[in-house]
Structures are given as structure tokens and as C-alpha cells.
Design a protein around this motif. Structure first.
Motif, PDB file in Angstrom:
ATOM      1  N   PHE A  18      -1.298 -14.834 -30.542  1.00 35.93           N
ATOM      2  CA  PHE A  18      -0.666 -16.051 -30.118  1.00 35.93           C
ATOM      3  C   PHE A  18       0.877 -15.660 -30.239  1.00 35.93           C
ATOM      4  N   LEU A  19       0.977 -15.237 -31.182  1.00 36.40           N
ATOM      5  CA  LEU A  19       2.533 -14.806 -31.706  1.00 36.40           C
ATOM      6  C   LEU A  19       3.147 -13.668 -30.831  1.00 36.40           C
ATOM      7  N   PHE A  22       3.505 -14.873 -27.268  1.00 33.19           N
ATOM      8  CA  PHE A  22       4.873 -15.844 -27.338  1.00 33.19           C
ATOM      9  C   PHE A  22       5.901 -14.775 -26.951  1.00 33.19           C
ATOM     10  N   TRP A  92      -1.338 -19.919 -22.522  1.00 35.81           N
ATOM     11  CA  TRP A  92      -0.494 -19.874 -23.371  1.00 35.81           C
ATOM     12  C   TRP A  92       0.641 -18.801 -22.939  1.00 35.81           C
ATOM     13  N   ILE A  96       4.523 -20.286 -22.091  1.00 32.83           N
ATOM     14  CA  ILE A  96       5.794 -19.812 -22.803  1.00 32.83           C
ATOM     15  C   ILE A  96       6.685 -19.081 -21.745  1.00 32.83           C
ATOM     16  N   THR A 139       0.978  -8.734 -22.342  1.00 35.46           N
ATOM     17  CA  THR A 139       0.016  -9.878 -22.395  1.00 35.46           C
ATOM     18  C   THR A 139      -1.197  -9.229 -21.924  1.00 35.46           C
TER      19      THR A 139
END
Length: 295
Positions: A18-19, A22, A92, A96, A139
Motif C-alpha cells: 500500500f505504501l 501510494f 487504492w 491516491i 502499480t
């Protein structure tokens, strides 16, 4: 989807991913909002479509809003095919991307020119494509996608008798043609094609790396000697498969070996020295899992 499957999918989600996603979303937003959007160039896929809708609609409608509205249904539609983990990571990344775009437009508003490349369309097209491609590539590398058209390509390409790459390319061509027809100018669509090409190269670099591996398929009657020489030179495991010549009818051995591009010349020299009659075919390897390096 059963409760067990849902639990297994959710347990596979990683905070580190997730980081990283982001960071990917922020990078993608930088490329689009600081290089492409200020000079009215267009990204590819749903991102480019969102930019078009943004420019055609009144002030209250924003790019982040269209990014979320257009991408979310596509990812949810493809969840059965792609899986829950992929869908969560992708949504996600899109969220972002949208939030970062909103923040940049709010705190660093641009109008008519990029803060880095001015109104130079070539610089904006190339660097906007490269930077947004880095975000898209990150991604993909970390298990998601930042553009819903890629999901549609996976679902519909086979039904249409197309490859995934061809589906995406056709979508983008139609998008740029539509832009040209709507604005009655082909300058921006043509520059946007440069953006698309730069982004593809950037995605390939991030996903596959600069130093792509090469696989060598070696057909030789001296398989053990060739394998021993290659193993000693490179310290790697080697796979041997039995083979038979169709015309000669001779029993031979197929040796499969993976090297990087800097080792190809050395490998060829070793094979030539051990068995001058060996047949060698070299192919590009897109990705690898595991290691054959000897401990």
C-alpha cells in the motif's frame, strides 16, 4: 466469493505494498498534472478519457472526480477475473492518483504552461509520459493497475480475437481520434501519441528492468561437456531435456540456460569452443521467479 476466499485474499494484502502504491499514485499524478494537463496534452486509457471529460465539462467537475468515477466500475466489474487483492490494490492506487491530482491542482495551480517545461509541447509530452509511466509501471509491478482499460483488455481481448496490448492500443487510437475530431485540431492528439509511446517504454523499464534476462536454448550432442563448462563459468544451474532430430533421427540433448545480456558473448564463446556444431537460440525473458544460482 466464499468467506474463506475473502479472508485469504484480505490476509494477502501487505502494508508495504500500500505504501509503494501510494508513491506510484503520487508519481502518476505529478506526470499528468504538472506536465500534461497544463498544456492540454492527454494521457492514455481511462486517465486520458478523464482528462477529456474534465476539459469538456463545467468548472465544478474535476479531473480527480472523473478518475474515480470512470475507473471504479471497471475494476469492480473485473474483480471476478482479476481477484480481490488486485482490485483493492488498483482502487487504492487510483484513489491516491486522484487525491494527489486534487492536491497538486489546489496548492500548485498551473494554467497554460508546465512549471518545469513551460509551454514546450515536446518536453511536456516526453517527460509527462515518462513520469506517469513510472507510476503506472510501479502499480503493475506491485500487483495492481492504475487504469481500468487494462482490466477491460484482459476481459474482452480474447472475445474480440485481440491481444491485450492490441486492445489497449486500439482504445487509445480511438481516444486520440475522438479528441482530434472534437477540437478540430490534430496537434494535441499527435503529441499525446508521443506521451503514450514514452509511457510504454517507462512502464517496460519499471516492470521488467533495464537488464532483461536472456534464455539460451542449446541443442548439442555434447550436452554434459557444454553444461559443465557453462556451470563452471557462470555458477548457475542448467536444465537438460532429451531431444531428437526430425531429419537426422539422432538423439540429442536440449540445454536450457538463463543469462543476462552482458554474458551472452562469453556464453557463445564457451559453447563454440566445446561444441562448434551446437545450435543456439537466444530469447528474451520477461520475468523470472526463483533462482538457479548454485549456493
Amino acid at each position: 466469493m466464499t468467506i474463506q476466499t475473502l479472508h485469504r485474499s484480505l490476509s494477502s494484502l501487505r502494508p508495504k505494498t500500500f505504501l509503494l502504491l501510494f508513491l506510484a499514485g503520487v508519481i502518476n499524478a505529478i506526470g499528468v498534472t504538472l506536465f500534461l494537463a497544463p498544456v492540454q496534452l492527454y494521457d492514455s486509457g481511462i486517465s486520458g478519457t478523464a482528462m477529456l471529460f474534465w476539459q469538456l465539462t463545467p468548472e465544478p467537475y474535476t479531473l480527480p472526480m472523473f478518475l474515480v468515477l470512470l475507473n471504479t466500475p471497471l475494476f469492480l466489474f473485473g474483480m471476478k477475473k482479476q481477484g480481490l487483492t488486485f482490485t483493492v490494490y488498483s482502487l487504492w492506487a487510483v484513489l491516491i492518483y486522484a487525491l494527489a491530482s486534487f492536491a497538486i491542482n489546489t496548492f500548485f495551480p498551473t494554467s497554460g504552461a508546465s512549471p518545469f517545461a513551460g509551454d514546450d509541447l515536446l518536453l511536456c509530452a516526453v517527460f509527462g509520459g515518462l513520469i506517469s509511466g513510472v507510476g503506472s509501471g510501479m502499480t503493475i509491478r506491485f500487483g495492481g493497475a492504475i487504469d481500468g482499460v487494462e482490466v477491460m483488455a484482459v476481459i474482452f481481448s480474447k472475445r474480440l480475437g485481440m491481444t491485450v496490448g492490441s486492445f489497449v492500443m486500439v482504445y487509445n487510437v480511438l481516444l486520440y481520434v475522438a479528441i482530434g475530431c472534437i477540437f478540430r485540431s490534430w496537434i494535441m492528439p499527435l503529441y499525446s501519441i508521443l506521451t503514450y509511446c514514452a509511457a510504454i517504454k517507462s512502464v517496460d523499464f519499471i516492470v521488467e528492468g533495464l537488464d532483461k534476462a536472456k534464455s539460451a536454448t542449446i541443442i548439442t550432442s555434447r550436452a554434459d561437456a557444454v553444461s559443465e563448462a557453462l556451470s563452471e563459468a557462470f555458477g548457475r544451474g542448467i536444465t537438460q531435456l532429451p531431444a531428437k532430430g526430425y531429419y537426422s533421427g539422432k538423439e540429442q540433448t536440449l540445454v536450457y540456460f538463463v543469462v543476462n545480456r552482458f554474458q551472452i558473448a562469453k556464453m557463445k564463446a564457451i559453447i563454440q569452443e566445446v561444441d562448434p556444431d551446437a545450435f543456439v537460440s537466444i530469447s528474451e525473458v520477461s520475468d523470472m521467479l526463483g533462482s538457479s544460482v548454485k549456493k
